[in-house]
Scaffold this motif. Structure first.
Motif, PDB file in Angstrom:
ATOM      1  N   LYS A   1       0.812  -1.218   0.000  1.00  0.00           N
ATOM      2  CA  LYS A   1       0.000   0.000   0.000  1.00  0.00           C
ATOM      3  C   LYS A   1       0.844   1.266   0.000  1.00  0.00           C
ATOM      4  O   LYS A   1       0.316   2.357  -0.219  1.00  0.00           O
ATOM      5  CB  LYS A   1      -0.897   0.031   1.237  1.00  0.00           C
ATOM      6  CG  LYS A   1      -1.959  -1.030   1.246  1.00  0.00           C
ATOM      7  CD  LYS A   1      -2.755  -0.962   2.532  1.00  0.00           C
ATOM      8  CE  LYS A   1      -3.703  -2.122   2.658  1.00  0.00           C
ATOM      9  NZ  LYS A   1      -4.367  -2.137   3.971  1.00  0.00           N
ATOM     10  N   SER A   2       2.118   1.143   0.220  1.00  0.00           N
ATOM     11  CA  SER A   2       2.993   2.311   0.356  1.00  0.00           C
ATOM     12  C   SER A   2       3.099   3.085  -0.953  1.00  0.00           C
ATOM     13  O   SER A   2       3.266   2.500  -2.025  1.00  0.00           O
ATOM     14  CB  SER A   2       4.386   1.862   0.792  1.00  0.00           C
ATOM     15  OG  SER A   2       5.277   2.944   0.777  1.00  0.00           O
ATOM     16  N   PRO A   3       3.035   4.414  -0.897  1.00  0.00           N
ATOM     17  CA  PRO A   3       3.187   5.227  -2.107  1.00  0.00           C
ATOM     18  C   PRO A   3       4.656   5.553  -2.425  1.00  0.00           C
ATOM     19  O   PRO A   3       4.924   6.296  -3.361  1.00  0.00           O
ATOM     20  CB  PRO A   3       2.431   6.505  -1.746  1.00  0.00           C
ATOM     21  CG  PRO A   3       2.629   6.642  -0.279  1.00  0.00           C
ATOM     22  CD  PRO A   3       2.642   5.236   0.255  1.00  0.00           C
ATOM     23  N   VAL A   4       5.580   4.988  -1.690  1.00  0.00           N
ATOM     24  CA  VAL A   4       6.996   5.320  -1.832  1.00  0.00           C
ATOM     25  C   VAL A   4       7.531   4.853  -3.181  1.00  0.00           C
ATOM     26  O   VAL A   4       7.277   3.719  -3.607  1.00  0.00           O
ATOM     27  CB  VAL A   4       7.824   4.680  -0.686  1.00  0.00           C
ATOM     28  CG1 VAL A   4       9.312   4.852  -0.910  1.00  0.00           C
ATOM     29  CG2 VAL A   4       7.420   5.260   0.647  1.00  0.00           C
ATOM     30  N   VAL A   5       8.259   5.735  -3.844  1.00  0.00           N
ATOM     31  CA  VAL A   5       9.016   5.391  -5.044  1.00  0.00           C
ATOM     32  C   VAL A   5      10.480   5.517  -4.661  1.00  0.00           C
ATOM     33  O   VAL A   5      10.898   6.536  -4.113  1.00  0.00           O
ATOM     34  CB  VAL A   5       8.674   6.336  -6.221  1.00  0.00           C
ATOM     35  CG1 VAL A   5       9.560   6.049  -7.417  1.00  0.00           C
ATOM     36  CG2 VAL A   5       7.216   6.187  -6.592  1.00  0.00           C
ATOM     37  N   TRP A   6      11.251   4.478  -4.915  1.00  0.00           N
ATOM     38  CA  TRP A   6      12.636   4.449  -4.445  1.00  0.00           C
ATOM     39  C   TRP A   6      13.525   5.400  -5.238  1.00  0.00           C
ATOM     40  O   TRP A   6      13.610   5.313  -6.449  1.00  0.00           O
ATOM     41  CB  TRP A   6      13.210   3.038  -4.517  1.00  0.00           C
ATOM     42  CG  TRP A   6      12.491   2.051  -3.651  1.00  0.00           C
ATOM     43  CD1 TRP A   6      11.890   0.905  -4.060  1.00  0.00           C
ATOM     44  CD2 TRP A   6      12.286   2.123  -2.238  1.00  0.00           C
ATOM     45  NE1 TRP A   6      11.325   0.263  -2.990  1.00  0.00           N
ATOM     46  CE2 TRP A   6      11.556   0.987  -1.861  1.00  0.00           C
ATOM     47  CE3 TRP A   6      12.639   3.041  -1.257  1.00  0.00           C
ATOM     48  CZ2 TRP A   6      11.181   0.742  -0.538  1.00  0.00           C
ATOM     49  CZ3 TRP A   6      12.267   2.797   0.060  1.00  0.00           C
ATOM     50  CH2 TRP A   6      11.552   1.661   0.410  1.00  0.00           C
ATOM     51  N   ASN A   7      14.145   6.308  -4.520  1.00  0.00           N
ATOM     52  CA  ASN A   7      15.184   7.178  -5.059  1.00  0.00           C
ATOM     53  C   ASN A   7      16.233   7.333  -3.957  1.00  0.00           C
ATOM     54  O   ASN A   7      16.130   6.666  -2.914  1.00  0.00           O
ATOM     55  CB  ASN A   7      14.616   8.524  -5.528  1.00  0.00           C
ATOM     56  CG  ASN A   7      13.918   9.278  -4.423  1.00  0.00           C
ATOM     57  OD1 ASN A   7      14.310   9.236  -3.263  1.00  0.00           O
ATOM     58  ND2 ASN A   7      12.858   9.988  -4.770  1.00  0.00           N
ATOM     59  N   ASP A   8      17.219   8.186  -4.171  1.00  0.00           N
ATOM     60  CA  ASP A   8      18.291   8.308  -3.183  1.00  0.00           C
ATOM     61  C   ASP A   8      17.771   8.713  -1.807  1.00  0.00           C
ATOM     62  O   ASP A   8      18.161   8.131  -0.798  1.00  0.00           O
ATOM     63  CB  ASP A   8      19.347   9.319  -3.650  1.00  0.00           C
ATOM     64  CG  ASP A   8      20.230   8.759  -4.747  1.00  0.00           C
ATOM     65  OD1 ASP A   8      20.358   7.524  -4.841  1.00  0.00           O
ATOM     66  OD2 ASP A   8      20.789   9.559  -5.515  1.00  0.00           O
ATOM     67  N   SER A   9      16.884   9.692  -1.768  1.00  0.00           N
ATOM     68  CA  SER A   9      16.427  10.184  -0.465  1.00  0.00           C
ATOM     69  C   SER A   9      15.491   9.200   0.237  1.00  0.00           C
ATOM     70  O   SER A   9      15.614   8.980   1.442  1.00  0.00           O
ATOM     71  CB  SER A   9      15.767  11.550  -0.604  1.00  0.00           C
ATOM     72  OG  SER A   9      14.647  11.464  -1.438  1.00  0.00           O
ATOM     73  N   THR A  10      14.559   8.583  -0.507  1.00  0.00           N
ATOM     74  CA  THR A  10      13.640   7.643   0.145  1.00  0.00           C
ATOM     75  C   THR A  10      14.361   6.380   0.589  1.00  0.00           C
ATOM     76  O   THR A  10      14.097   5.865   1.670  1.00  0.00           O
ATOM     77  CB  THR A  10      12.468   7.271  -0.785  1.00  0.00           C
ATOM     78  OG1 THR A  10      12.974   6.727  -2.002  1.00  0.00           O
ATOM     79  CG2 THR A  10      11.587   8.466  -1.060  1.00  0.00           C
ATOM     80  N   LEU A  11      15.287   5.910  -0.229  1.00  0.00           N
ATOM     81  CA  LEU A  11      16.019   4.703   0.145  1.00  0.00           C
ATOM     82  C   LEU A  11      16.955   4.968   1.319  1.00  0.00           C
ATOM     83  O   LEU A  11      17.087   4.133   2.217  1.00  0.00           O
ATOM     84  CB  LEU A  11      16.794   4.156  -1.052  1.00  0.00           C
ATOM     85  CG  LEU A  11      17.374   2.754  -0.903  1.00  0.00           C
ATOM     86  CD1 LEU A  11      16.298   1.754  -0.499  1.00  0.00           C
ATOM     87  CD2 LEU A  11      18.031   2.305  -2.186  1.00  0.00           C
ATOM     88  N   ALA A  12      17.585   6.145   1.339  1.00  0.00           N
ATOM     89  CA  ALA A  12      18.456   6.494   2.471  1.00  0.00           C
ATOM     90  C   ALA A  12      17.641   6.588   3.762  1.00  0.00           C
ATOM     91  O   ALA A  12      18.055   6.103   4.818  1.00  0.00           O
ATOM     92  CB  ALA A  12      19.178   7.806   2.196  1.00  0.00           C
ATOM     93  N   ALA A  13      16.460   7.196   3.685  1.00  0.00           N
ATOM     94  CA  ALA A  13      15.597   7.282   4.861  1.00  0.00           C
ATOM     95  C   ALA A  13      15.145   5.893   5.309  1.00  0.00           C
ATOM     96  O   ALA A  13      15.083   5.595   6.508  1.00  0.00           O
ATOM     97  CB  ALA A  13      14.386   8.160   4.559  1.00  0.00           C
ATOM     98  N   PHE A  14      14.842   5.025   4.352  1.00  0.00           N
ATOM     99  CA  PHE A  14      14.425   3.660   4.671  1.00  0.00           C
ATOM    100  C   PHE A  14      15.560   2.883   5.326  1.00  0.00           C
ATOM    101  O   PHE A  14      15.332   2.112   6.255  1.00  0.00           O
ATOM    102  CB  PHE A  14      13.952   2.955   3.394  1.00  0.00           C
ATOM    103  CG  PHE A  14      13.313   1.610   3.642  1.00  0.00           C
ATOM    104  CD1 PHE A  14      12.034   1.523   4.160  1.00  0.00           C
ATOM    105  CD2 PHE A  14      13.991   0.454   3.333  1.00  0.00           C
ATOM    106  CE1 PHE A  14      11.442   0.288   4.380  1.00  0.00           C
ATOM    107  CE2 PHE A  14      13.403  -0.786   3.534  1.00  0.00           C
ATOM    108  CZ  PHE A  14      12.128  -0.876   4.071  1.00  0.00           C
TER     109      PHE A  14
END
Length: 150
Positions: free
Chosen positions: A102-115
């Motif tokens: 259900k997550s709206p996250v699209v993986w990029n540098d900032s989202t992946l680093a936060a994850f």
């Protein structure tokens, strides 16, 4: 530089007069550009382009117990991480948690680093068990390593 004894017998540095004039005439502000110029190589090394994929491969060993990456990568205990950047979270054919699907996250540098810092903060309810990385350099290296398989 020479030393002279003071009245108490301790050595004292004695500078020549030219050196004294040069030091007293310089303002502390004039040293800032020289300091910045001296720091440029260090600043460039810390930029995203300075990340080391080889060090990222070493950091990936922790991830490799669940994830695969590379030409023969497939889903195992965790999904494969090929072509990760630009992909929506939970979009592969894999048994993701409901929260990840259900997550709206699209993986990029900032989202992946936060994850990688805190998976539960980015996708609450995820099945991924990772305490998180606190070392920003390690995260940057890991991202550089994963970019090789884009």
């Amino acid at each position: 530089m020479r030393y002279r004894r003071t009245a108490h017998g301790r050595p004292r540095r004695v500078y020549n007069q030219a050196m004294k004039r040069r030091v007293t005439k310089r303002s502390g502000l004039l040293h800032i550009p020289a300091l910045l110029i001296a720091m440029l190589p260090a600043l460039n090394a810390n930029a995203a382009g300075g990340a080391d994929p080889k060090a990222g491969a070493a950091a990936f060993r922790v991830c490799a117990s669940c994830h695969q990456v590379g030409p023969g990568a497939r889903n195992a205990f965790g999904p494969h991480l090929n072509n990760l950047f630009g992909r929506r979270a939970g979009s592969l054919q894999y048994a993701y948690s409901a929260a990840m699907k259900k997550s709206p996250v699209v993986w990029n540098d900032s989202t992946l680093a936060a994850f990688l810092r805190d998976p539960d903060a980015v996708v609450p309810g995820t099945k991924m068990r990772l305490w998180g990385y606190s070392d920003e350099r390690k995260i940057a290296n890991l991202l550089a390593y994963l970019r090789q398989y884009q």
